[in-house]
Design a protein around this motif. Structure first.
Motif, PDB file in Angstrom:
ATOM      1  N   LYS A 209       0.986  -0.972  -0.337  1.00 14.80           N
ATOM      2  CA  LYS A 209      -0.483  -0.156  -0.076  1.00 14.80           C
ATOM      3  C   LYS A 209       1.330   1.356  -0.166  1.00 14.80           C
ATOM      4  O   LYS A 209       1.680   1.219   0.930  1.00 14.80           O
ATOM      5  CB  LYS A 209      -0.880  -0.462   0.969  1.00 14.80           C
ATOM      6  CG  LYS A 209      -2.273  -1.095   1.232  1.00 14.80           C
ATOM      7  CD  LYS A 209      -2.473  -1.374   2.700  1.00 14.80           C
ATOM      8  CE  LYS A 209      -1.835  -1.486   3.644  1.00 14.80           C
ATOM      9  NZ  LYS A 209      -3.170  -1.355   4.725  1.00 14.80           N
ATOM     10  N   LYS A 223      -3.039   0.272  -4.197  1.00 14.31           N
ATOM     11  CA  LYS A 223      -2.354  -0.928  -3.631  1.00 14.31           C
ATOM     12  C   LYS A 223      -1.548  -1.393  -5.117  1.00 14.31           C
ATOM     13  O   LYS A 223      -3.008  -1.715  -6.113  1.00 14.31           O
ATOM     14  CB  LYS A 223      -3.022  -0.915  -2.354  1.00 14.31           C
ATOM     15  CG  LYS A 223      -4.238  -1.486  -3.071  1.00 14.31           C
ATOM     16  CD  LYS A 223      -5.005  -2.336  -2.060  1.00 14.31           C
ATOM     17  CE  LYS A 223      -6.824  -2.429  -2.378  1.00 14.31           C
ATOM     18  NZ  LYS A 223      -7.723  -3.660  -1.978  1.00 14.31           N
ATOM     19  N   THR A 256       3.608   0.582   2.923  1.00  9.54           N
ATOM     20  CA  THR A 256       3.421  -0.290   3.785  1.00  9.54           C
ATOM     21  C   THR A 256       3.154  -1.557   2.718  1.00  9.54           C
ATOM     22  O   THR A 256       2.649  -1.942   2.201  1.00  9.54           O
ATOM     23  CB  THR A 256       1.928  -0.460   5.108  1.00  9.54           C
ATOM     24  OG1 THR A 256       1.991   1.665   5.128  1.00  9.54           O
ATOM     25  CG2 THR A 256       1.684  -1.533   5.689  1.00  9.54           C
ATOM     26  N   ALA A 258       2.367  -5.491   3.474  1.00  8.57           N
ATOM     27  CA  ALA A 258       1.234  -5.688   4.029  1.00  8.57           C
ATOM     28  C   ALA A 258       1.035  -7.500   3.477  1.00  8.57           C
ATOM     29  O   ALA A 258       1.094  -7.707   2.342  1.00  8.57           O
ATOM     30  CB  ALA A 258      -0.305  -5.168   4.100  1.00  8.57           C
ATOM     31  N   GLU A 259       0.629  -8.365   4.419  1.00 12.46           N
ATOM     32  CA  GLU A 259      -0.051  -9.334   4.183  1.00 12.46           C
ATOM     33  C   GLU A 259      -1.741  -9.542   3.953  1.00 12.46           C
ATOM     34  O   GLU A 259      -2.888  -9.254   4.521  1.00 12.46           O
ATOM     35  CB  GLU A 259       0.025 -10.766   5.385  1.00 12.46           C
ATOM     36  CG  GLU A 259       1.641 -10.879   5.565  1.00 12.46           C
ATOM     37  CD  GLU A 259       2.065 -11.023   6.987  1.00 12.46           C
ATOM     38  OE1 GLU A 259       2.666 -10.885   7.410  1.00 12.46           O
ATOM     39  OE2 GLU A 259       0.770 -11.842   7.361  1.00 12.46           O
ATOM     40  N   GLY A 266      -5.694  -6.988   6.069  1.00 15.78           N
ATOM     41  CA  GLY A 266      -5.009  -7.857   5.773  1.00 15.78           C
ATOM     42  C   GLY A 266      -4.298  -7.258   7.049  1.00 15.78           C
ATOM     43  O   GLY A 266      -4.233  -5.838   7.478  1.00 15.78           O
ATOM     44  N   ASP A 267      -2.576  -8.004   7.394  1.00 16.87           N
ATOM     45  CA  ASP A 267      -1.548  -7.389   8.621  1.00 16.87           C
ATOM     46  C   ASP A 267      -0.520  -6.886   7.988  1.00 16.87           C
ATOM     47  O   ASP A 267       0.110  -7.637   7.620  1.00 16.87           O
ATOM     48  CB  ASP A 267      -1.686  -8.624   9.569  1.00 16.87           C
ATOM     49  CG  ASP A 267      -2.615  -9.484  10.313  1.00 16.87           C
ATOM     50  OD1 ASP A 267      -3.593  -8.911  10.955  1.00 16.87           O
ATOM     51  OD2 ASP A 267      -2.727 -10.440   9.899  1.00 16.87           O
ATOM     52  N   ASN A 268      -0.641  -5.846   9.325  1.00 16.56           N
ATOM     53  CA  ASN A 268       0.646  -5.180   7.827  1.00 16.56           C
ATOM     54  C   ASN A 268       2.482  -5.591   9.063  1.00 16.56           C
ATOM     55  O   ASN A 268       2.135  -5.723   9.726  1.00 16.56           O
ATOM     56  CB  ASN A 268       0.513  -3.771   9.024  1.00 16.56           C
ATOM     57  CG  ASN A 268      -0.489  -2.590   7.714  1.00 16.56           C
ATOM     58  OD1 ASN A 268      -0.669  -2.995   6.876  1.00 16.56           O
ATOM     59  ND2 ASN A 268      -0.316  -2.296   8.908  1.00 16.56           N
ATOM     60  N   HIS A 271       6.699  -1.050   7.151  1.00 16.01           N
ATOM     61  CA  HIS A 271       6.665   0.474   6.004  1.00 16.01           C
ATOM     62  C   HIS A 271       8.210   0.861   6.406  1.00 16.01           C
ATOM     63  O   HIS A 271       8.652   0.967   7.269  1.00 16.01           O
ATOM     64  CB  HIS A 271       5.545   1.126   7.138  1.00 16.01           C
ATOM     65  CG  HIS A 271       6.312   1.982   8.572  1.00 16.01           C
ATOM     66  ND1 HIS A 271       6.260   1.081   9.442  1.00 16.01           N
ATOM     67  CD2 HIS A 271       6.615   3.594   8.864  1.00 16.01           C
ATOM     68  CE1 HIS A 271       6.520   2.466  10.333  1.00 16.01           C
ATOM     69  NE2 HIS A 271       7.101   3.270  10.282  1.00 16.01           N
ATOM     70  N   ASN A 306       5.899  -2.317  11.941  1.00 15.60           N
ATOM     71  CA  ASN A 306       5.334  -1.384  12.872  1.00 15.60           C
ATOM     72  C   ASN A 306       4.813  -0.919  14.321  1.00 15.60           C
ATOM     73  O   ASN A 306       5.363  -2.082  14.919  1.00 15.60           O
ATOM     74  CB  ASN A 306       3.837  -1.741  11.982  1.00 15.60           C
ATOM     75  CG  ASN A 306       3.738  -1.240  10.332  1.00 15.60           C
ATOM     76  OD1 ASN A 306       3.337  -0.282   9.699  1.00 15.60           O
ATOM     77  ND2 ASN A 306       3.550  -2.428  10.247  1.00 15.60           N
TER      78      ASN A 306
END
Length: 306
Positions: A209, A223, A256, A258-259, A266-268, A271, A306
């Motif tokens: 992102k 993204k 960022t 992310a997953e 989604g989990d970050n 970054h 993060n």
């Protein structure tokens, strides 16, 4: 999904579908934390292809020892080649640590093939009252992004806290360019490597992102596509933002990694901050973009937790 762009040196890239502009300000007012800068150093370097020699000049430094937790009256700088920590040169000890003119030059033999593999690390050490050398800031520069055989490099590098550098969870290669006539900022998410997933996962589906920020507020977001089960994903996606030149110094980018998840949130993973209010490579990359308008500038960045 979008139109194809032919942007050298990456060939055909995918363009993000939306084209957000700063003229339509988002109502979202999240403020992201800014990196802390531990001073800066001006350096230059060039490569002599005939003699296979790398030349590095440490020119000057500013605010090198502005730290709340310690006080130093003098400092010096060490230049080394990574990953094997080969010493290129060590500066003389400087007594005035806040405005320093090093004006020192170092040279080291270096095979042309090593330009694609090596990085230069610039480390500043303060000397405390017990004459101990204490690391006060570091910045690393990958030689592969500089194209030294064709063009010398000169610029200011922003130092980072060594502890923050060690907190990386991967790396990401980004390209930036700004076209003043069209007031267009182009961010190319090229690829990432060695990503470390959250919560000790053994597999994940990464995507990236890119937030355009003005004074910490989110103005626009784009993204990439999701890459399935790949800790070293190749994206090659271009994201174009409409940015008036008058506000460039108020902007920054938050990139960022992310997953992807089933619920779409989604989990970050981590970054990168790029812009005049960032530090380390984040500020260096932004300044190089502004110094070479219309020309893409690529750099690797550590992805921080993060």
């Amino acid at each position: 999904m979008g139109r194809d762009l032919d942007l050298a040196p990456y060939g055909t890239l995918r363009k993000s579908q939306s084209a957000d502009s700063l003229n339509s300000i988002s109502s979202v007012s999240n403020t992201f934390g800014q990196d802390f800068t531990l001073g800066q150093v001006e350096v230059s370097m060039d490569y002599d292809a005939a003699s296979h020699t790398l030349h590095v000049a440490v020119l000057q430094g500013k605010d090198l020892l502005e730290r709340e937790e310690a006080s130093f009256e003098s400092c010096f700088m060490r230049v080394s080649l990574l990953p094997d920590e080969q010493i290129v040169g060590i500066s003389r000890i400087q007594r005035n640590a806040y405005s320093i003119f090093f004006d020192e030059k170092f040279s080291t033999p270096l095979d042309p093939a090593a330009l694609e593999e090596k990085s230069l690390r610039f480390s500043v050490f303060g000397i405390d009252e017990d004459e101990r050398n204490v690391s006060t800031g570091v910045v690393e520069l990958k030689l592969s992004v500089l194209d030294l055989p064709l063009q010398p490099f000169s610029g200011w590098l922003y130092l980072q806290d060594q502890n923050k550098v060690a907190d990386a969870v991967g790396e990401i290669l980004l390209s930036l360019s700004y076209l003043p006539t069209a007031e267009r900022l182009t961010v190319v998410v090229v690829k990432a490597k060695n990503l470390i997933w959250t919560s000790d996962k053994t597999t994940a589906d990464p995507f990236v992102k890119v937030y355009l920020l003005q004074d910490g507020r989110k103005m626009s977001k784009k993204k990439t596509a999701v890459k399935r089960d790949d800790p070293n994903p190749v994206f090659n996606e271009a994201m174009i933002f409409s940015v008036p030149a008058i506000v460039l110094q108020d902007l920054s980018l938050r990139v960022t990694v992310a997953e992807s998840s089933g619920d779409g949130r989604g989990d970050n993973v981590g970054h990168v901050i790029i812009g005049p209010s960032a530090s380390g490579m984040g500020t260096t990359h932004w300044n190089q973009m502004l110094a070479t308008l219309r020309r893409p500038v690529s750099m690797w960045h550590p992805v921080r937790r993060n």
